[in-house]
Scaffold this motif. Structure first.
Motif, PDB file in Angstrom:
ATOM      1  N   ASN A 178       0.853  -1.181   0.000  1.00  0.00           N
ATOM      2  CA  ASN A 178       0.000   0.000   0.000  1.00  0.00           C
ATOM      3  C   ASN A 178       0.891   1.235   0.000  1.00  0.00           C
ATOM      4  O   ASN A 178       1.914   1.261   0.684  1.00  0.00           O
ATOM      5  CB  ASN A 178      -0.920  -0.005   1.223  1.00  0.00           C
ATOM      6  CG  ASN A 178      -1.771   1.244   1.323  1.00  0.00           C
ATOM      7  OD1 ASN A 178      -1.397   2.204   1.995  1.00  0.00           O
ATOM      8  ND2 ASN A 178      -2.916   1.248   0.653  1.00  0.00           N
ATOM      9  N   SER A 179       0.492   2.247  -0.767  1.00  0.00           N
ATOM     10  CA  SER A 179       1.331   3.435  -0.912  1.00  0.00           C
ATOM     11  C   SER A 179       1.481   4.205   0.394  1.00  0.00           C
ATOM     12  O   SER A 179       2.438   4.964   0.562  1.00  0.00           O
ATOM     13  CB  SER A 179       0.757   4.354  -1.995  1.00  0.00           C
ATOM     14  OG  SER A 179      -0.570   4.754  -1.670  1.00  0.00           O
ATOM     15  N   SER A 180       0.543   4.012   1.340  1.00  0.00           N
ATOM     16  CA  SER A 180       0.627   4.698   2.627  1.00  0.00           C
ATOM     17  C   SER A 180       1.180   3.800   3.731  1.00  0.00           C
ATOM     18  O   SER A 180       1.962   4.238   4.577  1.00  0.00           O
ATOM     19  CB  SER A 180      -0.754   5.210   3.052  1.00  0.00           C
ATOM     20  OG  SER A 180      -1.252   6.155   2.133  1.00  0.00           O
ATOM     21  N   GLU A 181       0.775   2.524   3.747  1.00  0.00           N
ATOM     22  CA  GLU A 181       1.113   1.617   4.845  1.00  0.00           C
ATOM     23  C   GLU A 181       2.339   0.761   4.579  1.00  0.00           C
ATOM     24  O   GLU A 181       2.902   0.161   5.490  1.00  0.00           O
ATOM     25  CB  GLU A 181      -0.085   0.697   5.147  1.00  0.00           C
ATOM     26  CG  GLU A 181      -1.391   1.432   5.433  1.00  0.00           C
ATOM     27  CD  GLU A 181      -1.335   2.231   6.715  1.00  0.00           C
ATOM     28  OE1 GLU A 181      -0.564   1.855   7.603  1.00  0.00           O
ATOM     29  OE2 GLU A 181      -2.068   3.239   6.812  1.00  0.00           O
ATOM     30  N   GLY A 182       2.760   0.656   3.306  1.00  0.00           N
ATOM     31  CA  GLY A 182       3.936  -0.140   2.981  1.00  0.00           C
ATOM     32  C   GLY A 182       3.607  -1.564   2.569  1.00  0.00           C
ATOM     33  O   GLY A 182       2.474  -1.889   2.210  1.00  0.00           O
TER      34      GLY A 182
ATOM     35  N   ASN B 199      -5.483  10.966   2.319  1.00  0.00           N
ATOM     36  CA  ASN B 199      -4.564  10.948   1.178  1.00  0.00           C
ATOM     37  C   ASN B 199      -5.313  10.467  -0.062  1.00  0.00           C
ATOM     38  O   ASN B 199      -5.539   9.264  -0.226  1.00  0.00           O
ATOM     39  CB  ASN B 199      -3.373  10.031   1.465  1.00  0.00           C
ATOM     40  CG  ASN B 199      -2.395   9.950   0.303  1.00  0.00           C
ATOM     41  OD1 ASN B 199      -2.529  10.679  -0.690  1.00  0.00           O
ATOM     42  ND2 ASN B 199      -1.422   9.065   0.413  1.00  0.00           N
ATOM     43  N   PRO B 200      -5.710  11.361  -0.971  1.00  0.00           N
ATOM     44  CA  PRO B 200      -6.524  10.959  -2.124  1.00  0.00           C
ATOM     45  C   PRO B 200      -5.794  10.062  -3.115  1.00  0.00           C
ATOM     46  O   PRO B 200      -6.430   9.433  -3.967  1.00  0.00           O
ATOM     47  CB  PRO B 200      -6.893  12.295  -2.768  1.00  0.00           C
ATOM     48  CG  PRO B 200      -5.865  13.260  -2.303  1.00  0.00           C
ATOM     49  CD  PRO B 200      -5.467  12.815  -0.933  1.00  0.00           C
ATOM     50  N   SER B 201      -4.466   9.971  -3.025  1.00  0.00           N
ATOM     51  CA  SER B 201      -3.709   9.126  -3.953  1.00  0.00           C
ATOM     52  C   SER B 201      -3.380   7.757  -3.353  1.00  0.00           C
ATOM     53  O   SER B 201      -2.611   6.980  -3.940  1.00  0.00           O
ATOM     54  CB  SER B 201      -2.417   9.832  -4.383  1.00  0.00           C
ATOM     55  OG  SER B 201      -1.573  10.060  -3.271  1.00  0.00           O
TER      56      SER B 201
ATOM     57  N   SER C  62      -8.074   1.859   8.139  1.00  0.00           N
ATOM     58  CA  SER C  62      -8.983   2.803   7.495  1.00  0.00           C
ATOM     59  C   SER C  62      -9.317   3.960   8.427  1.00  0.00           C
ATOM     60  O   SER C  62      -9.412   5.110   7.983  1.00  0.00           O
ATOM     61  CB  SER C  62     -10.265   2.080   7.065  1.00  0.00           C
ATOM     62  OG  SER C  62      -9.973   1.069   6.119  1.00  0.00           O
ATOM     63  N   LEU C  63      -9.495   3.657   9.703  1.00  0.00           N
ATOM     64  CA  LEU C  63      -9.727   4.740  10.664  1.00  0.00           C
ATOM     65  C   LEU C  63      -8.534   5.693  10.686  1.00  0.00           C
ATOM     66  O   LEU C  63      -8.704   6.917  10.743  1.00  0.00           O
ATOM     67  CB  LEU C  63      -9.966   4.160  12.067  1.00  0.00           C
ATOM     68  CG  LEU C  63     -11.284   3.409  12.278  1.00  0.00           C
ATOM     69  CD1 LEU C  63     -11.298   2.721  13.633  1.00  0.00           C
ATOM     70  CD2 LEU C  63     -12.476   4.361  12.157  1.00  0.00           C
ATOM     71  N   ALA C  64      -7.325   5.130  10.622  1.00  0.00           N
ATOM     72  CA  ALA C  64      -6.126   5.978  10.619  1.00  0.00           C
ATOM     73  C   ALA C  64      -6.034   6.797   9.328  1.00  0.00           C
ATOM     74  O   ALA C  64      -5.631   7.966   9.354  1.00  0.00           O
ATOM     75  CB  ALA C  64      -4.886   5.102  10.773  1.00  0.00           C
ATOM     76  N   GLN C  65      -6.427   6.187   8.205  1.00  0.00           N
ATOM     77  CA  GLN C  65      -6.343   6.880   6.923  1.00  0.00           C
ATOM     78  C   GLN C  65      -7.399   7.966   6.769  1.00  0.00           C
ATOM     79  O   GLN C  65      -7.301   8.800   5.868  1.00  0.00           O
ATOM     80  CB  GLN C  65      -6.453   5.863   5.779  1.00  0.00           C
ATOM     81  CG  GLN C  65      -5.242   4.944   5.688  1.00  0.00           C
ATOM     82  CD  GLN C  65      -5.459   3.774   4.737  1.00  0.00           C
ATOM     83  OE1 GLN C  65      -6.482   3.680   4.068  1.00  0.00           O
ATOM     84  NE2 GLN C  65      -4.479   2.875   4.669  1.00  0.00           N
TER      85      GLN C  65
ATOM     86  N   ARG D  42      -7.108   2.185  -6.470  1.00  0.00           N
ATOM     87  CA  ARG D  42      -7.143   3.422  -5.698  1.00  0.00           C
ATOM     88  C   ARG D  42      -8.105   3.228  -4.525  1.00  0.00           C
ATOM     89  O   ARG D  42      -9.259   2.831  -4.719  1.00  0.00           O
ATOM     90  CB  ARG D  42      -7.615   4.575  -6.585  1.00  0.00           C
ATOM     91  CG  ARG D  42      -7.545   5.960  -5.944  1.00  0.00           C
ATOM     92  CD  ARG D  42      -6.136   6.396  -5.650  1.00  0.00           C
ATOM     93  NE  ARG D  42      -5.307   6.506  -6.837  1.00  0.00           N
ATOM     94  CZ  ARG D  42      -5.241   7.574  -7.618  1.00  0.00           C
ATOM     95  NH1 ARG D  42      -5.983   8.649  -7.348  1.00  0.00           N
ATOM     96  NH2 ARG D  42      -4.449   7.591  -8.663  1.00  0.00           N
ATOM     97  N   ILE D  43      -7.627   3.467  -3.312  1.00  0.00           N
ATOM     98  CA  ILE D  43      -8.406   3.194  -2.109  1.00  0.00           C
ATOM     99  C   ILE D  43      -9.227   4.421  -1.734  1.00  0.00           C
ATOM    100  O   ILE D  43      -8.695   5.418  -1.234  1.00  0.00           O
ATOM    101  CB  ILE D  43      -7.499   2.767  -0.939  1.00  0.00           C
ATOM    102  CG1 ILE D  43      -6.653   1.554  -1.342  1.00  0.00           C
ATOM    103  CG2 ILE D  43      -8.330   2.471   0.298  1.00  0.00           C
ATOM    104  CD1 ILE D  43      -7.457   0.332  -1.741  1.00  0.00           C
ATOM    105  N   HIS D  44     -10.524   4.329  -1.997  1.00  0.00           N
ATOM    106  CA  HIS D  44     -11.443   5.399  -1.622  1.00  0.00           C
ATOM    107  C   HIS D  44     -12.324   4.919  -0.476  1.00  0.00           C
ATOM    108  O   HIS D  44     -12.957   3.870  -0.571  1.00  0.00           O
ATOM    109  CB  HIS D  44     -12.320   5.802  -2.812  1.00  0.00           C
ATOM    110  CG  HIS D  44     -11.564   6.495  -3.909  1.00  0.00           C
ATOM    111  ND1 HIS D  44     -10.778   7.601  -3.685  1.00  0.00           N
ATOM    112  CD2 HIS D  44     -11.470   6.221  -5.232  1.00  0.00           C
ATOM    113  CE1 HIS D  44     -10.235   7.996  -4.829  1.00  0.00           C
ATOM    114  NE2 HIS D  44     -10.628   7.176  -5.781  1.00  0.00           N
ATOM    115  N   HIS D  45     -12.350   5.704   0.593  1.00  0.00           N
ATOM    116  CA  HIS D  45     -13.180   5.370   1.750  1.00  0.00           C
ATOM    117  C   HIS D  45     -14.459   6.204   1.731  1.00  0.00           C
ATOM    118  O   HIS D  45     -14.436   7.393   1.382  1.00  0.00           O
ATOM    119  CB  HIS D  45     -12.423   5.634   3.053  1.00  0.00           C
ATOM    120  CG  HIS D  45     -11.248   4.740   3.252  1.00  0.00           C
ATOM    121  ND1 HIS D  45     -11.352   3.376   3.317  1.00  0.00           N
ATOM    122  CD2 HIS D  45      -9.916   5.024   3.416  1.00  0.00           C
ATOM    123  CE1 HIS D  45     -10.157   2.852   3.511  1.00  0.00           C
ATOM    124  NE2 HIS D  45      -9.268   3.829   3.570  1.00  0.00           N
ATOM    125  N   ASN D  46     -15.560   5.568   2.105  1.00  0.00           N
ATOM    126  CA  ASN D  46     -16.858   6.243   2.142  1.00  0.00           C
ATOM    127  C   ASN D  46     -17.477   6.071   3.521  1.00  0.00           C
ATOM    128  O   ASN D  46     -17.342   5.007   4.140  1.00  0.00           O
ATOM    129  CB  ASN D  46     -17.802   5.653   1.093  1.00  0.00           C
ATOM    130  CG  ASN D  46     -17.179   5.623  -0.288  1.00  0.00           C
ATOM    131  OD1 ASN D  46     -16.915   6.659  -0.879  1.00  0.00           O
ATOM    132  ND2 ASN D  46     -16.936   4.427  -0.809  1.00  0.00           N
TER     133      ASN D  46
END
Length: 365
Positions: free
Chosen positions: A148-152, A260-262, A200-203, A175-179
């Motif tokens: 994952n681009s954020s978590e590694g 992080n939208p990317s 997801s809570l952290a993101q 692309r990971i979009h959260h709703n």
């Protein structure tokens, strides 16, 4: 003078109906060709069980995007063709796909993105189980997260490759979009808790701090589990993806709430066969280095000298020797290309062990 008037709605609808008839006829013609392909392959090899060709499908999707002239975006059109190919392939033989579950997770979404909705998807509780299902032949292919681009990196996936004989036959980038979603009838003012996976809570922390600072945040095993819990509650919300919303019939109150939208996750498609070149490929290997000075340099130098671009390198502890390490390396190119073969041959003489995980098409959509 030319007639510059706009067409009427009845005229436009008539045109659309006529075009739909043509599209329908062409899709059926394509499906018939797919059935003939299956018959030809069965005649050549009566033991064949899967007609999926990852390199061929990647080439088709690449051509779709290259020739697209709009107004639909290239990726949108490619997704339409992906579903057509999925439906046609199901006529030949439906694919059985194991993925890291439960249903409604981002790995589930990645499986559907890569194989289409006509594939039979089966959720597994762990990454090890995905590997075992494919190794046992209970599933044609598996889908597992790798980074994952954020978590590694996902270390568990890398470790499974060390002892497995499975190959990488494809990749998916999602692309990971959260709703923020709720059950029907839930009112915004009544929300007292938010369920989601801890990552997801952290993101979404900054968004939650700004919009729901006093709402309790409850970490659960997966985003899909969060959606399932919310389905039966009137005072809670879940953070999850589009697939979970569709699966549990939830209403999306806010979309794309990630900080992080990317944010993107890469998934690997695992199977048993070797994949021919698509023309735009990657190769993945595992290398166990000698315990000596300059060992990493000796591994990387042939890539530089032969002009091969590395896309990822990760280090994991060896499972056989204490204080020894193995390197996971991804690089551009296919193992049948001369310069790639040259590098792999050189590495065999420079390292303690080299394991080729396979060459596969780069993610297209």
């Amino acid at each position: 003078m030319t007639d510059s008037r706009l067409p009427t709605l009845p005229e436009l609808r008539q045109q659309i109906d006529a075009i739909d008839v043509q599209i329908h006829e062409l899709i059926n013609r394509r499906a018939h060709c797919a059935q003939l392909v299956a018959e030809v392959k069965k005649a050549e090899d009566p033991t064949i069980t899967s007609f999926y060709r990852p390199e061929r499908e990647a080439q088709v999707l690449q051509m779709v995007m290259q020739r697209n002239l709009g107004p639909l975006a290239g990726e949108t059109v490619a997704r339409l063709f992906r579903e057509i190919m999925s439906a046609c392939l199901a006529l030949e033989s439906p694919l059985k796909i194991a993925f890291l579950g439960p249903n409604g997770t981002f790995t589930h979404a990645a499986a559907l993105k890569h194989f289409g909705h006509a594939a039979i998807t089966r959720p597994m509780a762990t990454i090890d189980e995905v590997f075992r299902e494919v190794e046992a032949g209970s599933a044609h292919y598996g889908v597992v997260p790798v980074e994952n681009s954020s978590e590694g990196v996902v270390n568990h996936t890398l470790d499974c490759f060390i002892n497995s004989g499975l190959k990488i036959i494809g990749e998916v980038e999602l692309r990971i979009h959260h709703n923020l979603m709720v059950a029907e009838g839930t009112q915004l003012k009544n929300i007292s808790r938010v369920y989601s996976h801890q990552q997801s809570l952290a993101q979404c922390r900054k968004w939650l701090d700004a919009h729901f600072p006093k709402v309790e945040r409850i970490a659960v095993s997966s985003n899909a589990e969060a959606a399932r819990l919310v389905k039966g509650e009137w005072h809670s919300a879940a953070i999850a993806g589009e697939t979970a919303a569709e699966l549990y019939g939830l209403k999306k109150l806010h979309e794309n709430i990630e900080d992080n939208p990317s944010n993107t996750t890469r998934f690997l498609i695992i199977g048993t066969e070797t994949t021919p070149s698509s023309g735009d490929d990657k190769t993945s290997i595992i290398v166990a280095a000698h315990n000596e000075a300059g060992a990493l340099y000796r591994i990387l130098e042939p890539f530089y000298r032969n002009g091969l671009s590395l896309t990822r390198i990760e280090t994991r502890p060896s499972q056989s020797d204490i204080w020894s390490y193995v390197f996971f390396i991804d690089f551009e190119g296919h193992q049948l290309q001369p310069q790639v073969k040259l590098v792999l041959d050189e590495l065999h003489d420079r390292v303690r062990e080299l394991k080729n995980l396979g060459s596969y098409p780069k993610a297209v959509i």
